[in-house]
Enzyme design. Structure first.
Site, PDB file in Angstrom:
ATOM      1  N   LYS A   1      49.140  10.940  58.092  1.00 29.16           N
ATOM      2  CA  LYS A   1      48.076  10.738  57.094  1.00 29.16           C
ATOM      3  C   LYS A   1      47.473  12.106  56.811  1.00 29.16           C
ATOM      4  O   LYS A   1      46.615  12.591  57.540  1.00 29.16           O
ATOM      5  CB  LYS A   1      47.029   9.785  57.680  1.00 29.16           C
ATOM      6  CG  LYS A   1      46.263   8.938  56.674  1.00 29.16           C
ATOM      7  CD  LYS A   1      45.422   9.720  55.698  1.00 29.16           C
ATOM      8  CE  LYS A   1      44.173  10.301  56.302  1.00 29.16           C
ATOM      9  NZ  LYS A   1      43.521  11.295  55.399  1.00 29.16           N
TER      10      LYS A   1
ATOM     11  N   GLU B   1      42.625  18.542  67.974  1.00 28.16           N
ATOM     12  CA  GLU B   1      42.402  19.965  67.667  1.00 28.16           C
ATOM     13  C   GLU B   1      41.242  19.993  66.687  1.00 28.16           C
ATOM     14  O   GLU B   1      41.366  19.517  65.560  1.00 28.16           O
ATOM     15  CB  GLU B   1      43.654  20.581  67.054  1.00 28.16           C
ATOM     16  CG  GLU B   1      44.828  20.574  68.020  1.00 28.16           C
ATOM     17  CD  GLU B   1      46.042  21.319  67.487  1.00 28.16           C
ATOM     18  OE1 GLU B   1      46.013  21.791  66.339  1.00 28.16           O
ATOM     19  OE2 GLU B   1      47.022  21.426  68.239  1.00 28.16           O
TER      20      GLU B   1
ATOM     21  N   CYS C   1      40.011  27.340  61.229  1.00 24.81           N
ATOM     22  CA  CYS C   1      39.285  26.937  62.446  1.00 24.81           C
ATOM     23  C   CYS C   1      39.118  28.105  63.404  1.00 24.81           C
ATOM     24  O   CYS C   1      38.207  28.128  64.217  1.00 24.81           O
ATOM     25  CB  CYS C   1      40.033  25.794  63.129  1.00 24.81           C
ATOM     26  SG  CYS C   1      41.750  26.208  63.463  1.00 24.81           S
TER      27      CYS C   1
ATOM     28  N   GLU D   1      29.500  25.061  63.048  1.00 27.18           N
ATOM     29  CA  GLU D   1      30.638  25.528  62.242  1.00 27.18           C
ATOM     30  C   GLU D   1      30.297  25.391  60.758  1.00 27.18           C
ATOM     31  O   GLU D   1      29.986  24.294  60.287  1.00 27.18           O
ATOM     32  CB  GLU D   1      31.878  24.686  62.563  1.00 27.18           C
ATOM     33  CG  GLU D   1      33.123  25.206  61.873  1.00 27.18           C
ATOM     34  CD  GLU D   1      34.335  24.294  62.068  1.00 27.18           C
ATOM     35  OE1 GLU D   1      34.199  23.070  61.878  1.00 27.18           O
ATOM     36  OE2 GLU D   1      35.408  24.809  62.410  1.00 27.18           O
TER      37      GLU D   1
HETATM   38  P1  NAD Z   1      37.992  16.065  58.788  1.00 21.44           P
HETATM   39  O1  NAD Z   1      37.716  15.760  60.215  1.00 21.44           O
HETATM   40  O2  NAD Z   1      37.001  15.679  57.773  1.00 21.44           O
HETATM   41  O3  NAD Z   1      39.366  15.378  58.313  1.00 21.44           O
HETATM   42  C1  NAD Z   1      40.573  15.618  58.983  1.00 21.44           C
HETATM   43  C2  NAD Z   1      41.486  14.438  58.783  1.00 21.44           C
HETATM   44  O4  NAD Z   1      40.934  13.302  59.440  1.00 21.44           O
HETATM   45  C3  NAD Z   1      41.667  14.033  57.317  1.00 21.44           C
HETATM   46  O5  NAD Z   1      42.994  13.639  57.113  1.00 21.44           O
HETATM   47  C4  NAD Z   1      40.733  12.839  57.197  1.00 21.44           C
HETATM   48  O6  NAD Z   1      41.090  11.950  56.166  1.00 21.44           O
HETATM   49  C5  NAD Z   1      40.896  12.199  58.559  1.00 21.44           C
HETATM   50  N1  NAD Z   1      39.798  11.333  58.986  1.00 21.44           N
HETATM   51  C6  NAD Z   1      38.481  11.417  58.643  1.00 21.44           C
HETATM   52  N2  NAD Z   1      37.782  10.434  59.260  1.00 21.44           N
HETATM   53  C7  NAD Z   1      38.662   9.728  60.005  1.00 21.44           C
HETATM   54  C8  NAD Z   1      38.550   8.615  60.863  1.00 21.44           C
HETATM   55  N3  NAD Z   1      37.366   8.031  61.096  1.00 21.44           N
HETATM   56  N4  NAD Z   1      39.649   8.144  61.488  1.00 21.44           N
HETATM   57  C9  NAD Z   1      40.842   8.742  61.279  1.00 21.44           C
HETATM   58  N5  NAD Z   1      41.022   9.805  60.459  1.00 21.44           N
HETATM   59  C10 NAD Z   1      39.943  10.296  59.833  1.00 21.44           C
HETATM   60  O7  NAD Z   1      38.313  17.614  58.754  1.00 21.44           O
HETATM   61  P2  NAD Z   1      38.551  18.516  57.478  1.00 21.44           P
HETATM   62  O8  NAD Z   1      37.233  18.691  56.798  1.00 21.44           O
HETATM   63  O9  NAD Z   1      39.715  17.999  56.719  1.00 21.44           O
HETATM   64  O10 NAD Z   1      39.009  19.899  58.148  1.00 21.44           O
HETATM   65  C11 NAD Z   1      38.136  20.882  58.570  1.00 21.44           C
HETATM   66  C12 NAD Z   1      37.928  20.815  60.058  1.00 21.44           C
HETATM   67  O11 NAD Z   1      39.178  20.903  60.733  1.00 21.44           O
HETATM   68  C13 NAD Z   1      37.112  21.981  60.587  1.00 21.44           C
HETATM   69  O12 NAD Z   1      36.182  21.495  61.526  1.00 21.44           O
HETATM   70  C14 NAD Z   1      38.145  22.864  61.277  1.00 21.44           C
HETATM   71  O13 NAD Z   1      37.630  23.663  62.306  1.00 21.44           O
HETATM   72  C15 NAD Z   1      39.088  21.831  61.804  1.00 21.44           C
HETATM   73  N6  NAD Z   1      40.390  22.430  62.082  1.00 21.44           N
HETATM   74  C16 NAD Z   1      40.756  22.605  63.384  1.00 21.44           C
HETATM   75  C17 NAD Z   1      41.969  23.211  63.679  1.00 21.44           C
HETATM   76  C18 NAD Z   1      42.415  23.412  65.101  1.00 21.44           C
HETATM   77  O14 NAD Z   1      43.570  23.745  65.317  1.00 21.44           O
HETATM   78  N7  NAD Z   1      41.550  23.254  66.088  1.00 21.44           N
HETATM   79  C19 NAD Z   1      42.800  23.637  62.647  1.00 21.44           C
HETATM   80  C20 NAD Z   1      42.377  23.450  61.337  1.00 21.44           C
HETATM   81  C21 NAD Z   1      41.173  22.840  61.055  1.00 21.44           C
END
Ligand code: NAD
Length: 485
Positions: free
Chosen positions: A173, A248, A282, A385
Site C-alpha cells: 500500500k 521505520e 527521514c 520532526e
Molecule cells: P505517514 O505515516 O503519514 O504515512 C505513511 C504510510 O502509512 C502511507 O502509505 C499512509 O497511507 C499509511 N498510513 C497512514 N495511516 C495509517 C494507518 N492508520 N494504518 C496503516 N497505514 C497507514 O507518513 P508520511 O507522511 O507518508 O511520511 C513521512 C514520514 O515518514 C516522516 O515522519 C519520515 O521521517 C518517515 N520516514 C521514515 C523513514 C525511515 O526509514 N525511518 C524513511 C522515510 C520516511
C-alpha cells in the site's frame, strides 16, 4: 488525465467501490491524475491473490525468483527517465534528484536482494557428540508493506525486493500522496513476467486501505515506513494479532561539527543533510550543533550558502529545491516557522513561502530554505520532526555537552559527526543513541548494513541480512547423531 489502477492478481483493476482520490502535482497545485481510494474489499482481493500465489512462489528455486527480480531492475533502469519524471510530478522534488538518486536506488534494491538471496546461508550448530541442529529459513507468507511519500519508489522497493526474494508474496500500500511510480512499477512487473498474485499493489488512504491491510488475519508480516504517530497506530493494531512488525519512523537527527573538522566539507555536507529533497528525508540532520570556537564562522558561511540555493520549478535543471509534497505538509512546515518565532528563534534566512519565477508554478507549494539559531535545545522546534527545509544551529562547548544534546530527543534514527580526530569520532559514535552514525559524511548507504532506528524512530532492522531474516521464519531441525562406540 491518467487514472491509476490497483495491481491485483497480475491485472490492473479498478477499486471495487469505484472511488478515486485526486493526485495533485505540488509544483503547480493542480490535479494531474486519479488514484484508487481502495477499501477493505480491495485489500481482501489482494490478500487472496497473494495467498494463492504463495505456495508456488515460495517453492520456486531462489535463482529463478532472483531472475525475475533482476528483470524488474533492468526494466526500471531502462525506464529511468519516465519514472523520474513521474516521481518529480508526484512529489515535487527536482527531476535531477529523482533521476540521480531515487530511481537508481530502486534499481539497486532489486539487484541487491535478487543476488543476496542466492548467497543467503543457513546456520548449523553441532551439539558435541549428541546432535546436529540446522536452521531453515522459511518465508512467512503474505507480507503487508506500507510506504511513505518522500522517497516513493526507493522505499517501496526497499521492502518489496527482500520480501519477494525470500519467497514471500506481497500486498503493498504505497502512499496515497505519491502513487504514480508504484503504479508504473506494477506495469513493469507485468512486463517482467512476475507470476500473478506474487506482488499486489493496492492504492488508497492509510485509514481505509492501510488499516485493512494491517488488521488482515492472513497477513502475518507488516513492514511500515512513515511517521511515528502512524507507526504507533500500526503497532496497536498489529500487536494483539502477534504479527511480525518492522517500523521505520521519524527522525530529528543531530549533525555535529567539531572545531577540528574539515570546515568546507562540513558546510557542504550539512547543506545536503539539511536541505536534500526539501528536507523531506527521514535522515536529514535538522539539528546542527557546532563547536563554539567556530560557531560564528559556520553560521555565516552556512547562511550564505543557503541563500544561494535556488528554489524553482522541479523540471528545471538548475533548481536546487523543488516543491513541498502537499498543501498539508506546506502548512505544517509554515506552522513550525511561526513556532520558531514564538519560541524566540533568530531566522537568518528563509522563514516563509518561496515565490518561484514563471507562471507555471505560481500556485505550487514552495518553502524558502530556512536557518534558525538561538533556540533552546529542548524547545519544540528542536524536538519535533518538521520534515521540511528548516534547520537549527546551536553552539556547544565540549564533547559531553554535545552528546547530551544529540541524545536529548525521543528519536534515534541517525547522526553525523564531523571531525578529523579518529578517536573522538569513534567515541562519540559509540555514545549516540541512533541506528546509523555517519562520520564525515551523510546518506552514504551500503545495502548490506542493518538499517533502522532506536527509540521512537523505529522497531526492528531491515537492510542486508537483517531484511532477509525479517521476512523469514527460522525453523530449527535437531538431528540426533549416533553416540560414539
Ligand atoms: P505517514 O505515516 O503519514 O504515512 C505513511 C504510510 O502509512 C502511507 O502509505 C499512509 O497511507 C499509511 N498510513 C497512514 N495511516 C495509517 C494507518 N492508520 N494504518 C496503516 N497505514 C497507514 O507518513 P508520511 O507522511 O507518508 O511520511 C513521512 C514520514 O515518514 C516522516 O515522519 C519520515 O521521517 C518517515 N520516514 C521514515 C523513514 C525511515 O526509514 N525511518 C524513511 C522515510 C520516511
Amino acid at each position: 488525465m491518467e487514472t491509476i489502477r490497483n495491481y491485483i492478481n497480475g491485472e490492473m483493476v479498478e477499486p471495487v467501490g469505484g472511488a478515486y482520490l485526486d493526485n495533485i502535482n505540488p509544483a503547480i497545485g493542480e490535479v494531474y491524475a486519479q488514484t484508487p481510494d481502495s477499501d477493505e474489499k480491495d485489500i481482501e482481493n489482494a490478500v487472496q491473490a497473494a495467498t494463492q500465489a504463495f505456495p508456488a512462489w515460495s517453492s520456486t528455486p531462489a535463482h529463478l525468483r532472483a531472475a525475475v527480480l533482476l528483470k524488474i531492475a533492468d526494466l526500471i533502469e531502462a525506464n529511468v527517465d519516465e519514472l523520474a519524471l513521474a516521481e518529480c510530478v508526484d512529489n515535487g522534488k527536482p527531476l535531477s534528484l529523482a533521476r540521480s538518486l531515487d530511481i537508481p536506488r530502486a534499481v539497486e534494491n532489486f539487484r541487491f536482494f535478487a543476488t543476496s538471496i542466492i548467497h543467503f546461508h543457513a546456520e548449523s550448530h553441532v551439539t558435541d557428540g549428541v546432535a546436529l541442529n540446522y536452521t531453515l529459513r522459511k518465508p512467512r507468507g503474505v507480507a503487508g508493506i506500507i510506504s511513505p511519500w518522500n522517497l516513493p519508489l526507493y522505499l517501496l522497493s526497499w521492502k518489496i525486493a527482500p520480501a519477494l526474494a525470500t519467497g514471500n508474496t506481497v500486498v503493498a500500500k504505497p502512499s496515497e500522496v505519491t502513487p504514480m511510480t508504484a503504479y508504473k512499477l506494477s506495469l513493469l512487473c507485468q512486463q517482467a513476467g512476475l507470476p500473478a498474485g506474487v506482488l499486489n499493489i493496492v492504492h488508497g488512504t492509510g485509514l481505509r486501505a492501510g488499516a485493512a491491510l494491517v488488521s488482515h488475519h492472513d497477513v502475518p508480516t507488516i513492514s511500515f515506513t512513515g511517521g511515528t504517530a502512524t507507526g504507533a497506530d500500526i503497532a496497536r493494531n498489529a500487536g494483539p494479532m502477534f504479527k511480525k512488525v518492522a517500523l521505520e519512523m521519524g527522525g530529528k537527527n543531530p549533525n555535529i561539527i567539531f572545531a577540528d573538522a574539515d570546515f568546507d566539507a562540513a558546510v557542504r555536507g550539512s547543506m545536503r543533510s539539511s536541505f536534500a529533497n526539501q528536507g523531506q528525508v527521514c535522515l536529514c540532520g535538522s539539528r546542527i550543533y557546532v563547536a563554539s570556537s567556530i560557531y560564528e564562522k559556520f553560521v555565516d558561511q552556512f547562511v550564505a550558502a543557503t541563500k544561494k540555493l535556488k528554489v524553482g520549478d522541479p523540471l528545471e535543471k538548475d533548481s536546487d529545491q523543488g516543491a513541498i509534497v502537499s498543501k498539508l505538509q506546506l502548512e505544517k512546515v509554515l506552522s513550525y516557522l511561526q513556532l520558531a518565532r514564538d519560541e524566540g528563534g533568530h531566522i537568518h534566512c528563509g522563514g516563509g513561502e518561496a515565490t518561484v519565477a514563471g507562471a507555471r508554478c505560481k500556485h505550487g507549494y514552495f518553502v524558502e530554505p530556512t536557518v534558525i539559531t538561538d533556540l533552546p535545545v529542548d524547545c519544540r522546534v528542536n524536538q519535533e520532526e518538521i520534515f521540511g527545509p528548516v534547520c537549527t544551529i546551536t553552539p556547544f562547548e565540549n564533547e559531553d555537552e554535545v552528546i547530551a544534546y544529540a541524545n536529548d530527543t525521543d528519536y534515534g534514527l541517525s547522526a553525523s559527526i564531523w571531525t578529523k580526530d579518529v578517536g573522538r569520532a569513534h567515541r562519540v559514535a559509540d555514545r549516540i543513541n541512533a541506528g546509523t552514525v555517519w562520520i564525515n559524511c551523510w546518506l552514504v548507504r551500503d545495502l548490506r548494513v542493518p538499517f533502522g532506528g532506536m527509540k521512537q524512530s523505529g522497531v526492528g532492522r531491515e537492510g542486508g541480512q537483517e531484511a532477509l531474516r525479517f521476512y523469514t521464519e527460522p525453523k530449527n531441525v535437531c538431528v540426533r547423531v549416533p553416540s560414539r562406540p
